[in-house]
Design an enzyme around this catalytic site. Structure first.
Site: not given
Length: 792
Positions: A489-490, A493-494, A618
């Site tokens: 689904i996405g 950051s890591f 972020d």
């Protein structure tokens, strides 16, 4: 309350008080600093420029105005055409308080308690801001020919030439009643309010003053022949008055114990004059320069008079209508071909017409000259309120260059900065910070602007067992159907984010760290995993994504979150399928403002209430997720840092963020503060307003990439926000217009180039709360709520 008591009460605002003025092309404002503003001549746009503390300031938006008026820490301007009224605070932040093409404004006055204007409608009195004053306005059916605001009271001349006055509290009522009674039986052409007195021209064209006379403010000067002068215009301060004589357009002053005479005005002809609390300024008829004098001027050496370094100021408004009695000399040049300045019908050939609102009206007396000018330039105490909204210019060119890209929904940059040089010169500030007072007061951010920043590493996972569940890798493999592409689904950051369903039926989102054998990649994954785990295990807030648990097995690092059913804000704004839809719940200004407020509250919690404070680093639309109830939550703490713990200057080893969202000051100077998150949120606000990505290709520039900041900010500053609003939502309804404008001005300040000029998250939350409330406000773009604007 006595005048001395009044001054003492407002000592926290300024050492000076000021009286407002009826609208002209010249205005003064007292308070934080003596300020003189004028509408600039010989330019295509009749814009406003101000003088303060030996420097000139360009005022935004750079659009044409026909008249301005000032008071304490505020001045206002009527845009050309009379359909819009904009006010500025002491830091020159603009706020539109009126918009209406059906009732054009014709006369404006600013006082310490209120802003009032006349319109071409019937009845024609409109006032804003102070509820105590508004409750005591005269008969709402009354029609006025002129108005003027003074020190705590306002007076007006009705169409039958009688005077009526009103105030905002019991003492001001006493003063206004006293002055109104003094004018009983007199027929007046206009009225000008001062401290505790008022003056006006009667039907014969003579100047009449009534009220208190403790400093000789009623003692009009006499000519050498023993007769009173005949005047064209008058301006009143607290205990003094000045007027332009009809003989040679020179200035005569009285009251104030004789402190308002100045050699600098000898032999000078004036077009118009305005007065502050204890000084006066005039517009020279010879070169349209501004001269100020009086004991209250900035520097004692200037008290006898000084010519300000302002450009030429218009002697009157540039209008499009036909001039019945001819044009003012040099009219085309002064207006730069954009309108004309009209000559007064009864002015003498040798006398230049003065700026609005000084009006020439033929006198009924045959013994007098054909007519006299009326409607004065006033001085009266400026507003306790200050107005919103705001303004500056900025750019984000620093966001581009050679950057290392992390995996995320959008490219994230990380740049080594150990060799970067810290410049001693900060980027130029283009604005001051805006604040619109809502349900909160403005506070200073607790996170500070300097100190040691660090990730809070987790150590062993057992430290988090009391706050988060520990899952086996097999549990999460089963939950995601072996991390199938259908469940993806996405990205974060890591690693990659998958939808999963635990054995007990709970729907979750599972972020799996990228697999790889390189040591550097593992270290980055480990650092981001530890950061998220340590932060989220101690954070619990409605507008932060909740951590359910984690998994550490071998090289595998996984985090488990609550599942956000409605996905990322980015997808609703920018994914092709959603862009083509017009029925989305997000295609409502109220819903977009609510989402912005939710996200701001989450970030405010990080900055002000988490211990120690946290800087997200972020903030972007792909990290703002929406749950099943469309409540927005901030996510992805892989790049987050603890806030500063001391006042030591500290530069992080590397700058991190996302292209289009990263704070230019942080990226270029390695200066990280909580204001870096503010910048990112400002970009998100611009996305919500325009529907544009943070970086998008401009059709007008042959597909050249452009930032939404560079695209939107100049348009907002020009007062043309409606041209760039997301067409999927459409033009705001009347009750939404001010809310959308408030969000736009807030966004502009968030993306200021210099961090110290950005608002805090507390400021932003207050603005967005007010904007959301305005969406339900039936009064449309004229808000009765209090506004204040202050610098950081």
């Amino acid at each position: 309350m006595s005048p001395l008591q009044f001054a003492a009460v407002f000592l926290f605002i300024s050492a000076f008080d000021a009286l407002g003025a009826a609208a002209s092309t010249l205005a003064v404002s007292y308070g934080d600093a003596n300020t003189v503003c004028g509408i600039v001549a010989e330019q295509k746009k009749q814009r406003i420029q101000c003088w303060r503390q030996n420097r000139t300031v360009d005022i935004l938006p750079e659009v044409s105005f026909e008249s301005i008026s000032g008071g304490r820490n505020v001045f206002c301007g009527v845009r050309s055409g009379g359909y819009s009224l904009i006010c500025w605070n002491s830091t020159f932040v603009p706020k539109r308080i009126y918009y209406g093409k059906d009732a054009l404004l014709t006369n404006l006055t600013v006082g310490d308690d209120q802003i009032c204007a006349l319109s071409d409608g019937t009845p024609n009195l409109k006032c804003w801001r102070d509820d105590d004053v508004l409750a005591k306005l005269p008969d709402k059916s009354a029609t006025f020919s002129g108005i003027s605001a003074g020190l705590g009271f306002t007076c007006g001349v009705l169409v039958n030439n009688t005077v009526t006055c009103w105030g905002g509290n019991d003492e001001n009522d006493t003063i206004s009643n006293f002055i109104e009674n003094e004018f009983v039986g007199l027929k007046m052409l206009n009225i000008v309010a001062g401290g505790e007195f008022a003056c006006g021209f009667n039907l014969s064209g003579f100047l009449v003053c009534k009220g208190k006379n403790d400093s000789g403010q009623l003692n009009l000067p006499m000519s050498n022949s023993g007769y009173e002068y005949e005047y064209n215009a008058v301006a009143l301060g607290f205990k003094h008055g000045c007027a332009i004589t009809r003989i040679n357009n020179s200035v005569a002053c009285w009251g104030g114990k004789g402190e308002f005479s100045s050699n600098v005005t000898d032999g000078v002809s004036f077009v118009s004059i305005v007065a502050g609390f204890n000084y006066t300024c005039g517009l020279s008829a010879s070169n349209f320069s501004v001269i100020c004098w009086g004991p209250g001027w900035d520097n004692s050496s200037y008290s006898l008079g000084v010519e300000l370094s302002l450009p030429k100021i218009l002697p009157g408004p540039c209008v499009e209508s036909k001039c019945e009695c001819g044009l003012y000399p040099q009219s085309q040049t002064l207006c730069s071909g954009n309108g004309d300045i009209c000559r007064s019908c009864d002015s003498l050939e040798s006398f230049p017409p003065v700026s609005s609102p000084v009006v020439y009206i033929p006198s009924p007396s045959k013994d007098l000259k054909k007519g006299f000018l009326i409607l004065a330039i006033v001085g009266c105490v400026g507003g306790l309120l200050a107005i919103c909204t705001g303004i500056y210019l900025l750019w984000t060119g620093a966001c581009f260059g050679h950057k290392k890209i992390h995996s995320s929904v959008q490219p994230t940059i990380t740049r080594n900065s150990s060799n970067a040089q810290h410049s001693s010169t900060s980027p130029p500030s283009r604005s001051s910070t805006i604040r619109r007072q809502g349900s909160r007061v403005w506070g200073r951010q607790r996170s500070g602007t300097s100190g040691v920043f660090s990730r809070q590493r987790s150590g062993t996972s057992a430290k988090h067992a009391d706050r988060a569940e520990e899952f086996t890798f097999a549990d999460l493999v089963a939950a995601t159907n072996s991390f199938s592409l259908e469940n993806k689904i996405g990205a974060g950051s890591f690693g990659i984010v998958y939808k999963g369903k635990l054995a007990d039926g709970r729907e979750v989102a599972i972020k799996r760290g990228e697999t790889g054998t390189k040591l550097k990649k593992f270290q980055e994954k480990e650092s981001a995993f530890d950061s998220e785990l340590s932060f989220l295990s101690r954070l619990h807030h409605k507008h932060l994504v909740r951590l359910v648990g984690y998994c550490e097995e071998g090289d595998e690092r996984l985090l488990v979150y609550d599942y956000m059913k409605n996905g990322a804000l980015y997808n609703h704004l920018h994914d092709k399928d959603n862009v083509e839809k017009s029925s989305s719940l997000l295609n409502s200004w109220k819903m977009r403002i609510k989402i912005a407020l939710d996200a701001a509250r989450g970030i405010e919690y990080l900055h002000n209430y988490a211990v120690p404070s946290i800087i997200h680093r972020d903030i972007k639309s792909s990290n703002i997720l929406l749950d099943a109830n469309w409540t927005a939550r901030v996510s992805d703490f892989g790049l987050s840092l603890n806030g500063p713990e001391s006042d030591r200057d500290y530069r992080p080893m590397k700058a991190a963020g996302t292209v289009g969202y990263i704070d230019p000051e942080y990226y270029s100077l390695n200066v990280l503060t909580a204001k870096s998150d503010v910048y990112g949120l400002g970009v998100v606000l611009l996305e919500l307003l325009t529907g544009k990505r943070a970086i998008f290709k401009s059709e007008e520039n042959e597909g050249t990439p452009i930032s939404v900041v560079d695209f939107a900010v100049p348009v907002i500053m020009a007062g043309e926000l409606m041209k760039i609003l997301d067409p999927r939502v459409g033009q705001p309804e009347l009750n939404e217009a001010e809310a959308v404008e408030l969000v736009a001005y807030t966004a502009m300040h968030c993306v200021n180039l210099e961090g110290k000029e950005r608002p805090t998250m507390t400021d932003i939350v207050a603005n967005l709360e007010r904007a959301l409330a305005l969406c339900d406000d039936s009064h449309g773009s004229i808000s009765s709520g209090p506004i204040s604007i202050i610098s950081q």
